[in-house]
Design an enzyme around this catalytic site. Structure first.
Site, PDB file in Angstrom:
ATOM      1  N   HIS A  32      36.132  36.764  37.831  1.00 35.35           N
ATOM      2  CA  HIS A  32      37.278  35.846  37.760  1.00 35.35           C
ATOM      3  C   HIS A  32      36.851  34.614  36.957  1.00 35.35           C
ATOM      4  O   HIS A  32      35.864  33.956  37.285  1.00 35.35           O
ATOM      5  CB  HIS A  32      37.694  35.453  39.178  1.00 35.35           C
ATOM      6  CG  HIS A  32      38.922  34.603  39.248  1.00 35.35           C
ATOM      7  ND1 HIS A  32      40.194  35.127  39.209  1.00 35.35           N
ATOM      8  CD2 HIS A  32      39.075  33.265  39.353  1.00 35.35           C
ATOM      9  CE1 HIS A  32      41.073  34.144  39.296  1.00 35.35           C
ATOM     10  NE2 HIS A  32      40.422  32.995  39.372  1.00 35.35           N
ATOM     11  N   ASP A  34      38.047  30.972  35.412  1.00 36.83           N
ATOM     12  CA  ASP A  34      39.039  29.905  35.552  1.00 36.83           C
ATOM     13  C   ASP A  34      39.039  29.018  34.316  1.00 36.83           C
ATOM     14  O   ASP A  34      38.047  28.357  34.011  1.00 36.83           O
ATOM     15  CB  ASP A  34      38.713  29.060  36.793  1.00 36.83           C
ATOM     16  CG  ASP A  34      38.950  29.851  38.073  1.00 36.83           C
ATOM     17  OD1 ASP A  34      40.089  30.297  38.275  1.00 36.83           O
ATOM     18  OD2 ASP A  34      37.990  30.034  38.843  1.00 36.83           O
ATOM     19  N   HIS A  65      42.169  33.481  34.644  1.00 38.57           N
ATOM     20  CA  HIS A  65      43.186  32.664  35.316  1.00 38.57           C
ATOM     21  C   HIS A  65      43.385  31.395  34.485  1.00 38.57           C
ATOM     22  O   HIS A  65      42.538  30.502  34.483  1.00 38.57           O
ATOM     23  CB  HIS A  65      42.659  32.348  36.738  1.00 38.57           C
ATOM     24  CG  HIS A  65      43.550  31.488  37.551  1.00 38.57           C
ATOM     25  ND1 HIS A  65      43.139  30.928  38.752  1.00 38.57           N
ATOM     26  CD2 HIS A  65      44.836  31.079  37.378  1.00 38.57           C
ATOM     27  CE1 HIS A  65      44.122  30.221  39.265  1.00 38.57           C
ATOM     28  NE2 HIS A  65      45.158  30.279  38.457  1.00 38.57           N
ATOM     29  N   MET A 136      47.812  31.006  44.916  1.00 40.48           N
ATOM     30  CA  MET A 136      46.775  29.975  45.083  1.00 40.48           C
ATOM     31  C   MET A 136      46.803  29.487  46.536  1.00 40.48           C
ATOM     32  O   MET A 136      47.866  29.121  47.049  1.00 40.48           O
ATOM     33  CB  MET A 136      47.049  28.772  44.165  1.00 40.48           C
ATOM     34  CG  MET A 136      46.694  28.952  42.703  1.00 40.48           C
ATOM     35  SD  MET A 136      45.012  29.497  42.376  1.00 40.48           S
ATOM     36  CE  MET A 136      44.019  28.254  43.224  1.00 40.48           C
ATOM     37  N   ASP A 174      43.471  33.409  45.797  1.00 40.65           N
ATOM     38  CA  ASP A 174      42.458  32.596  45.127  1.00 40.65           C
ATOM     39  C   ASP A 174      42.393  31.204  45.753  1.00 40.65           C
ATOM     40  O   ASP A 174      43.377  30.462  45.731  1.00 40.65           O
ATOM     41  CB  ASP A 174      42.849  32.491  43.641  1.00 40.65           C
ATOM     42  CG  ASP A 174      41.824  31.746  42.795  1.00 40.65           C
ATOM     43  OD1 ASP A 174      40.750  31.397  43.311  1.00 40.65           O
ATOM     44  OD2 ASP A 174      42.125  31.536  41.599  1.00 40.65           O
TER      45      ASP A 174
HETATM   46  C1  DX5 Z   1      40.556  26.920  41.676  1.00 42.21           C
HETATM   47  C2  DX5 Z   1      40.227  28.233  40.990  1.00 42.21           C
HETATM   48  C3  DX5 Z   1      39.553  29.200  41.871  1.00 42.21           C
HETATM   49  C4  DX5 Z   1      38.270  28.682  42.437  1.00 42.21           C
HETATM   50  C5  DX5 Z   1      37.977  29.426  43.675  1.00 42.21           C
HETATM   51  O1  DX5 Z   1      41.278  26.127  40.844  1.00 42.21           O
HETATM   52  O2  DX5 Z   1      41.396  28.870  40.500  1.00 42.21           O
HETATM   53  O3  DX5 Z   1      39.354  30.451  41.242  1.00 42.21           O
HETATM   54  O4  DX5 Z   1      37.207  28.793  41.566  1.00 42.21           O
HETATM   55  O5  DX5 Z   1      36.821  28.893  44.183  1.00 42.21           O
HETATM   56  P1  DX5 Z   1      36.528  28.882  45.726  1.00 42.21           P
HETATM   57  O6  DX5 Z   1      36.401  30.309  46.183  1.00 42.21           O
HETATM   58  O7  DX5 Z   1      35.247  28.120  45.810  1.00 42.21           O
HETATM   59  O8  DX5 Z   1      37.683  28.178  46.419  1.00 42.21           O
HETATM   60 ZN    ZN Z   2      41.153  31.040  39.842  1.00 39.04          ZN
END
Ligand code: DX5
Ligand code: ZN
Length: 223
Positions: A32, A34, A65, A136, A174
Site C-alpha cells: 500500500h 500513500d 492510495h 478511511m 485503512d
Molecule cells: C493515512 C494512510 C494510511 C496509513 C495507515 O493517511 O492512508 O495508509 O499509512 O497507517 P497506520 O496503519 O499506521 O494507521
Molecule cells: Zn492509505
C-alpha cells in the site's frame, strides 16, 4: 481470503526497497503506497518517479492510495509508474466517473476512498464502476493514528451496500489497524486490511504479519 497490505508510509524511507522485500518475504499480499500532496492532506510523501523505481524491487501488486486534489491530473503518470490499483478520494475530484474511467483506460484497477466524515451515500452511484472501496478509519495524512471506533458500523454498512449493488467490489479498510482490532474489522466485512505502524514499528515484521494472518483465518468463536 482476506488480504494484508502493509503501508510503506511507516517504513524506513532510507531503505524502502529492503523494507518492501522484508514484508514480501513475510507474506504480505500487496504494497500500500500513500501519495500525499500537502493540499488534500497536511503531509507530503512520494510521486510517480519513486514508485517507478520501487516497481523494480518486488513482484507484489502496488495498491496506490492518492490523497491528492484533482487526481485526474496525474493518473497517466501513476499508471506509467506501474501501479496495479489507483484509489482516488471522492472528496478530491469533481467528475468522479470521468476520473474512474481514465484509470481504467490506462489498464489500472480503480478504487474510491471516503474520509471518515464522508457518508457512504456519496459512493453509491459509482459502485458498479469500481473495483475497490476504501474506507478511511483515521483522518488521512499520517501513519500511526488511532482507529476511530465509530467507523466499524460504517464498514458493515459498506459491505451491505456492496453486496446489494456490486458484490465483486473489494472492501479495504485503512487507518489504525492493529493486532487487537484486525479480526473485528475483518468480521465487519473488510477484504483488504491496510497496516502501517502496526507492522513497520513492530520488532519482527514476519511475526506480526503471520499473527495477523492467523487472526484473519481463525474460526469464529461461538460464545
Ligand atoms: C493515512 C494512510 C494510511 C496509513 C495507515 O493517511 O492512508 O495508509 O499509512 O497507517 P497506520 O496503519 O499506521 O494507521
Ligand atoms: Zn492509505
Amino acid at each position: 481470503m482476506k488480504k494484508i497490505a502493509p503501508s510503506i508510509l511507516s517504513a524506513d524511507g532510507s531503505k524502502l526497497g529492503t523494507e518492501i522485500a522484508a514484508v514480501e518475504a513475510a507474506g504480505a499480499d500487496m504494497i500500500h503506497i500513500d501519495v500525499m500532496d500537502g493540499h488534500f492532506v497536511p503531509n507530503l510523501t512520494l510521486g510517480p518517479g519513486l514508485i517507478a523505481s520501487l516497481r523494480k524491487t518486488t513482484r507484489l501488486p502496488f495498491d496506490v492510495h492518492l490523497m491528492i486534489e484533482n487526481p485526474e491530473r496525474y493518473i497517466e503518470a501513476f499508471a506509467k509508474a506501474g501501479c496495479d490499483r489507483i484509489t482516488v478520494h471522492v472528496e478530491a475530484t469533481v467528475h468522479l466517473h470521468r476520473t474512474i474511467a481514465m484509470i481504467r483506460e490506462h489498464g489500472v484497477r480503480p478504487g474510491v476512498s471516503l474520509n471518515p466524515a464522508t457518508p457512504l451515500i456519496q459512493v453509491e452511484p459509482i459502485l458498479p464502476d469500481i473495483d475497490l472501496l476504501l474506507i478511511m478509519t483515521v483522518n488521512p495524512g499520517f501513519g500511526g493514528q488511532k482507529f476511530i471506533g465509530g467507523m466499524l458500523p460504517k464498514v458493515m454498512r459498506a459491505k451491505e451496500l456492496i453486496s446489494i449493488i456490486a458484490p465483486e467490489v473489494l472492501l479495504e479498510v485503512d487507518g489504525g489497524v492493529t493486532l487487537k482490532n484486525i479480526r473485528s474489522i475483518a468480521d465487519a466485512g473488510a477484504d483488504i486490511l491496510v497496516a502501517g505502524a502496526s507492522i513497520f514499528e513492530s520488532s519482527n515484521y514476519a511475526e506480526t504479519i503471520q499473527a495477523m494472518q492467523t487472526l484473519l483465518t481463525a474460526p469464529t468463536l461461538v460464545t
